[in-house]
Motif scaffolding. Structure first.
Motif, PDB file in Angstrom:
ATOM      1  N   ARG A 114       0.829  -1.200   0.000  1.00 41.03           N
ATOM      2  CA  ARG A 114       0.000   0.000   0.000  1.00 41.03           C
ATOM      3  C   ARG A 114       0.858   1.242   0.000  1.00 41.03           C
ATOM      4  O   ARG A 114       1.950   1.269   0.552  1.00 41.03           O
ATOM      5  N   ASP A 115       0.325   2.291  -0.623  1.00 40.67           N
ATOM      6  CA  ASP A 115       1.007   3.581  -0.653  1.00 40.67           C
ATOM      7  C   ASP A 115       0.898   4.217   0.727  1.00 40.67           C
ATOM      8  O   ASP A 115      -0.191   4.571   1.166  1.00 40.67           O
ATOM      9  N   THR A 116       2.010   4.338   1.412  1.00 45.25           N
ATOM     10  CA  THR A 116       1.993   4.899   2.767  1.00 45.25           C
ATOM     11  C   THR A 116       2.419   6.360   2.790  1.00 45.25           C
ATOM     12  O   THR A 116       2.670   6.914   3.854  1.00 45.25           O
ATOM     13  N   THR A 117       2.486   6.989   1.623  1.00 45.28           N
ATOM     14  CA  THR A 117       2.826   8.406   1.588  1.00 45.28           C
ATOM     15  C   THR A 117       1.593   9.266   1.351  1.00 45.28           C
ATOM     16  O   THR A 117       1.628  10.464   1.577  1.00 45.28           O
ATOM     17  N   ASP A 118       0.494   8.663   0.932  1.00 50.03           N
ATOM     18  CA  ASP A 118      -0.742   9.385   0.667  1.00 50.03           C
ATOM     19  C   ASP A 118      -1.533   9.514   1.968  1.00 50.03           C
ATOM     20  O   ASP A 118      -1.906   8.498   2.570  1.00 50.03           O
ATOM     21  N   PRO A 119      -1.818  10.745   2.407  1.00 46.40           N
ATOM     22  CA  PRO A 119      -2.557  10.910   3.659  1.00 46.40           C
ATOM     23  C   PRO A 119      -3.908  10.202   3.656  1.00 46.40           C
ATOM     24  O   PRO A 119      -4.313   9.644   4.675  1.00 46.40           O
ATOM     25  N   ALA A 120      -4.602  10.186   2.537  1.00 42.52           N
ATOM     26  CA  ALA A 120      -5.895   9.506   2.492  1.00 42.52           C
ATOM     27  C   ALA A 120      -5.724   8.010   2.731  1.00 42.52           C
ATOM     28  O   ALA A 120      -6.516   7.390   3.446  1.00 42.52           O
ATOM     29  N   ALA A 121      -4.666   7.428   2.153  1.00 39.69           N
ATOM     30  CA  ALA A 121      -4.407   5.996   2.356  1.00 39.69           C
ATOM     31  C   ALA A 121      -4.052   5.724   3.817  1.00 39.69           C
ATOM     32  O   ALA A 121      -4.487   4.715   4.389  1.00 39.69           O
ATOM     33  N   LEU A 122      -3.308   6.618   4.424  1.00 35.12           N
ATOM     34  CA  LEU A 122      -2.954   6.456   5.838  1.00 35.12           C
ATOM     35  C   LEU A 122      -4.188   6.558   6.725  1.00 35.12           C
ATOM     36  O   LEU A 122      -4.318   5.814   7.705  1.00 35.12           O
TER      37      LEU A 122
END
Length: 71
Positions: free
Chosen positions: A5-13
């Motif tokens: 998973r993309d852990t740099t995107d605030p929405a993903a976090l």
């Protein structure tokens, strides 16, 4: 194959934090819920970590908004 998973995107976090919070609620871990609330507020751009019940309510509001948006 597992996709990382993309852990740099605030929405993903925020989605990951919401999932963790839900799991903590189900497990009855109020201490973990409080810490995740702090994380949600930090990711969402709040100035201070959750230290009061009012701040926890803000984290709940962020989680409800994410749920409403389909995250």
């Amino acid at each position: 194959m597992d996709r990382q998973r993309d852990t740099t995107d605030p929405a993903a976090l925020l989605v990951l934090a919401r999932d963790l919070r839900t799991a903590a609620v189900v497990a009855g871990r109020a201490d973990v819920v409080a810490k995740v609330d702090e994380v949600i507020l930090l990711i969402a751009g709040a100035d201070e970590p959750a230290a009061t019940e009012r701040d926890s309510d803000k984290a709940d509001t962020v989680v409800r908004i994410l749920d409403g948006l389909g995250f």
